[in-house]
Motif scaffolding. Sequence first.
Motif, mmCIF file in Angstrom:
data_model
loop_
_atom_site.group_PDB
_atom_site.id
_atom_site.type_symbol
_atom_site.label_atom_id
_atom_site.label_comp_id
_atom_site.label_asym_id
_atom_site.label_seq_id
_atom_site.Cartn_x
_atom_site.Cartn_y
_atom_site.Cartn_z
ATOM 1 N N ASP A 214 0.818 -1.224 0.000
ATOM 2 C CA ASP A 214 0.000 0.000 0.000
ATOM 3 C C ASP A 214 0.848 1.268 0.000
ATOM 4 O O ASP A 214 0.379 2.323 -0.409
ATOM 5 N N SER A 215 2.096 1.168 0.435
ATOM 6 C CA SER A 215 2.954 2.357 0.434
ATOM 7 C C SER A 215 3.482 2.657 -0.970
ATOM 8 O O SER A 215 4.138 3.672 -1.190
ATOM 9 N N MET A 218 0.066 4.523 -6.181
ATOM 10 C CA MET A 218 -0.244 5.943 -6.367
ATOM 11 C C MET A 218 -1.447 6.066 -7.288
ATOM 12 O O MET A 218 -1.816 5.120 -7.973
ATOM 13 N N THR A 219 -2.042 7.232 -7.300
ATOM 14 C CA THR A 219 -3.231 7.436 -8.132
ATOM 15 C C THR A 219 -2.970 8.546 -9.145
ATOM 16 O O THR A 219 -2.574 9.658 -8.755
ATOM 17 N N ASP A 220 -3.162 8.231 -10.377
ATOM 18 C CA ASP A 220 -3.157 9.174 -11.504
ATOM 19 C C ASP A 220 -1.809 9.820 -11.826
ATOM 20 O O ASP A 220 -1.535 10.114 -12.981
ATOM 21 N N ARG A 221 -0.992 10.122 -10.841
ATOM 22 C CA ARG A 221 0.325 10.685 -11.142
ATOM 23 C C ARG A 221 1.243 10.471 -9.949
ATOM 24 O O ARG A 221 0.795 10.051 -8.888
ATOM 25 N N TRP A 222 2.530 10.764 -10.143
ATOM 26 C CA TRP A 222 3.519 10.583 -9.073
ATOM 27 C C TRP A 222 3.127 11.402 -7.867
ATOM 28 O O TRP A 222 2.816 12.598 -7.989
ATOM 29 N N GLU A 223 3.138 10.784 -6.708
ATOM 30 C CA GLU A 223 2.806 11.511 -5.482
ATOM 31 C C GLU A 223 4.080 11.676 -4.661
ATOM 32 O O GLU A 223 4.631 10.680 -4.183
#
Length: 227
Positions: A214-215, A218-223
């Motif tokens: 879970d670490s 990411m969603t949609d782009r680099w976080e």
Amino acid sequence: MLHPPAPAPARVFSSAERRALYDVIAARRDVRDEFLPDPIAPDRLRRILEAGHAAPSVGHMQPWNFILIRDPAQKHRIASAFAAANDEAAEMFPEERQSTYRSLKLEGIRKAPLNIAVTCDRTRGGKVVLGRTHNRDMDLYSTVCAVQNMWLAARAEGIGMGWVSIFRPDDLRAILGLPDHVEIVAYLCLGHVSELFDRPELAARGWRQTLPLDSLIMTDRWEPAGA
Ligand SMILES: Cc1cc2c(cc1C)N(C[C@H](O)[C@H](O)[C@H](O)COP(=O)(O)O)c1[nH]c(=O)[nH]c(=O)c1N2
């Protein structure tokens, strides 16, 4: 008139079959020291190589070759190349980690009855390959896919496999007699195994722990970290 070939209905796997696949994935280990001397039966080896050859590859390039190494003299040369590189490698870690590093067993070159060098012919399929036009290294990535298929097939066959990458590439190239257009992608040690770790050996020995999945999602782009 010729009709274009049509796909057949996709086979549906039972829950037991799915479970078996995930079990093999979870039980696969990198093997260094647990090899037995027993030879690998030709039909098992063939299935492992067929699994490698069934891997996806860019433009269906199939850039791999499998160099089977059993000759003790050749293994000795390769083990010496490993030892030279491994001494250099140990020096690269911070001082407090060097003794731990030196205590790790990081290859099974002589102990494993079979070694396989998996290579990538960068010219196979010609100058322009579908899918590789703007990303030249896709042939190398394809070859890695073959290695992973072999790793899983080997585990399912009861054969341990270890990947050794602690070499100066030129040493290994010279020993294997590779022409300029062929890269070495993986040097593998294979054999029956007596025991296996139930988690990565480097984690079990406290070198580096497994990150929580879970670490890493990411969603949609680099976080950025801590965002
Ligand atoms: C590209 C590449 C290269 C290497 C490895 C792997 C891969 C993918 N690994 C094995 C690696 O240490 C191992 O996969 C991880 O520690 C995770 O353990 P399991 O594979 O899950 O047992 C590895 N292990 C080792 O003892 N000596 C080595 O030189 C290498 N090199």
